[in-house]
Design a protein around this motif. Structure first.
Motif, PDB file in Angstrom:
ATOM      1  N   ARG A  12       2.998  -4.148  16.671  1.00  0.00           N
ATOM      2  CA  ARG A  12       3.088  -3.928  15.303  1.00  0.00           C
ATOM      3  C   ARG A  12       2.765  -5.589  14.997  1.00  0.00           C
ATOM      4  O   ARG A  12       3.629  -6.364  15.035  1.00  0.00           O
ATOM      5  CB  ARG A  12       4.049  -3.377  14.704  1.00  0.00           C
ATOM      6  N   SER A  60       2.534  -8.314  11.959  1.00  0.00           N
ATOM      7  CA  SER A  60       2.908  -8.762  10.523  1.00  0.00           C
ATOM      8  C   SER A  60       2.061  -9.909   9.995  1.00  0.00           C
ATOM      9  O   SER A  60       1.751 -10.722  10.442  1.00  0.00           O
ATOM     10  CB  SER A  60       4.401  -8.821  10.644  1.00  0.00           C
ATOM     11  N   GLN A  65      -0.171  -1.607  12.576  1.00  0.00           N
ATOM     12  CA  GLN A  65       0.422  -0.739  13.693  1.00  0.00           C
ATOM     13  C   GLN A  65      -0.663  -0.586  14.826  1.00  0.00           C
ATOM     14  O   GLN A  65      -1.461   0.168  14.404  1.00  0.00           O
ATOM     15  CB  GLN A  65       1.017   0.318  13.426  1.00  0.00           C
ATOM     16  N   ASN A 104      -1.464   1.298  18.342  1.00  0.00           N
ATOM     17  CA  ASN A 104      -1.022   2.159  19.573  1.00  0.00           C
ATOM     18  C   ASN A 104      -2.015   2.307  20.622  1.00  0.00           C
ATOM     19  O   ASN A 104      -3.286   2.069  20.280  1.00  0.00           O
ATOM     20  CB  ASN A 104      -0.646   3.415  18.920  1.00  0.00           C
ATOM     21  N   TYR A 137       0.942  -4.903   7.405  1.00  0.00           N
ATOM     22  CA  TYR A 137       0.987  -4.656   8.821  1.00  0.00           C
ATOM     23  C   TYR A 137      -0.055  -4.030   9.431  1.00  0.00           C
ATOM     24  O   TYR A 137      -1.002  -3.491   9.084  1.00  0.00           O
ATOM     25  CB  TYR A 137       2.332  -3.702   9.061  1.00  0.00           C
ATOM     26  N   SER A 189       2.089  -0.321  22.644  1.00  0.00           N
ATOM     27  CA  SER A 189       2.004  -0.558  21.362  1.00  0.00           C
ATOM     28  C   SER A 189       2.343  -1.965  20.667  1.00  0.00           C
ATOM     29  O   SER A 189       3.468  -2.559  21.376  1.00  0.00           O
ATOM     30  CB  SER A 189       2.748   0.648  20.395  1.00  0.00           C
ATOM     31  N   THR A 196      -3.278   1.329  12.462  1.00  0.00           N
ATOM     32  CA  THR A 196      -3.191   1.770  11.076  1.00  0.00           C
ATOM     33  C   THR A 196      -2.481   0.379  10.535  1.00  0.00           C
ATOM     34  O   THR A 196      -1.610  -0.267  10.897  1.00  0.00           O
ATOM     35  CB  THR A 196      -1.884   2.758  11.027  1.00  0.00           C
ATOM     36  N   SER A 248      -1.259  -1.058   6.809  1.00  0.00           N
ATOM     37  CA  SER A 248      -0.417  -0.637   5.681  1.00  0.00           C
ATOM     38  C   SER A 248       0.284  -1.815   5.038  1.00  0.00           C
ATOM     39  O   SER A 248       0.086  -2.945   5.490  1.00  0.00           O
ATOM     40  CB  SER A 248       0.868   0.090   6.198  1.00  0.00           C
TER      41      SER A 248
END
Length: 126
Positions: free
Chosen positions: A19, A21, A82, A84, A80, A17, A69, A71
């Motif tokens: 994330r 930004s 994400q 996975n 963001y 994973s 995802t 967000s």
């Protein structure tokens, strides 16, 4: 002055994973249609995910649906992504984009966005 700065890319093994930004300045992200795009070597830039004005509707490329995802938390001028269950085919440069025009048109059309970040690289090894 509008600016988008991505971070969070890196190298991971398949199944891992990350994330990503996107820090925005010069405007409020909740007032714009915000998206993540990616571009692999030799391929066209493709839309990965979008979030509409005010943190509303989200849409995803079929290849990442259920794994990624997007967000846009309240009180943060950030977006963001994400990611996975990463796969080798997710390897690409990832870009944050902002549509400060009218929010219309197909969300995955890069020409609908008038501001772009410099990109952050993601490499997924098998």
């Amino acid at each position: 002055q509008v600016q988008l700065v991505e971070s969070g890319g890196g190298s991971v093994q398949a199944g891992g994973s990350l994330r990503l930004s996107c820090a925005a300045s010069g405007f409020t992200t909740s007032s714009a249609r915000m998206a993540w795009f990616r571009q692999a070597p030799g391929k066209e830039r493709e839309g990965v995910a979008v979030i509409y004005v005010g943190g509303g509707s989200t849409y995803y490329h079929i290849s990442v649906k259920g794994r990624f995802t997007i967000s846009q938390p309240n009180a943060e001028n950030m977006v963001y992504l994400q990611m996975n269950s990463l796969k080798p085919e997710d390897t690409a440069m990832y870009y944050c984009a902002a549509d400060l025009k009218d929010g219309g048109g197909w969300w995955a059309n890069p020409y609908e966005y008038n501001y772009w970040g410099q990109g952050t690289p993601v490499t997924v090894s098998s």
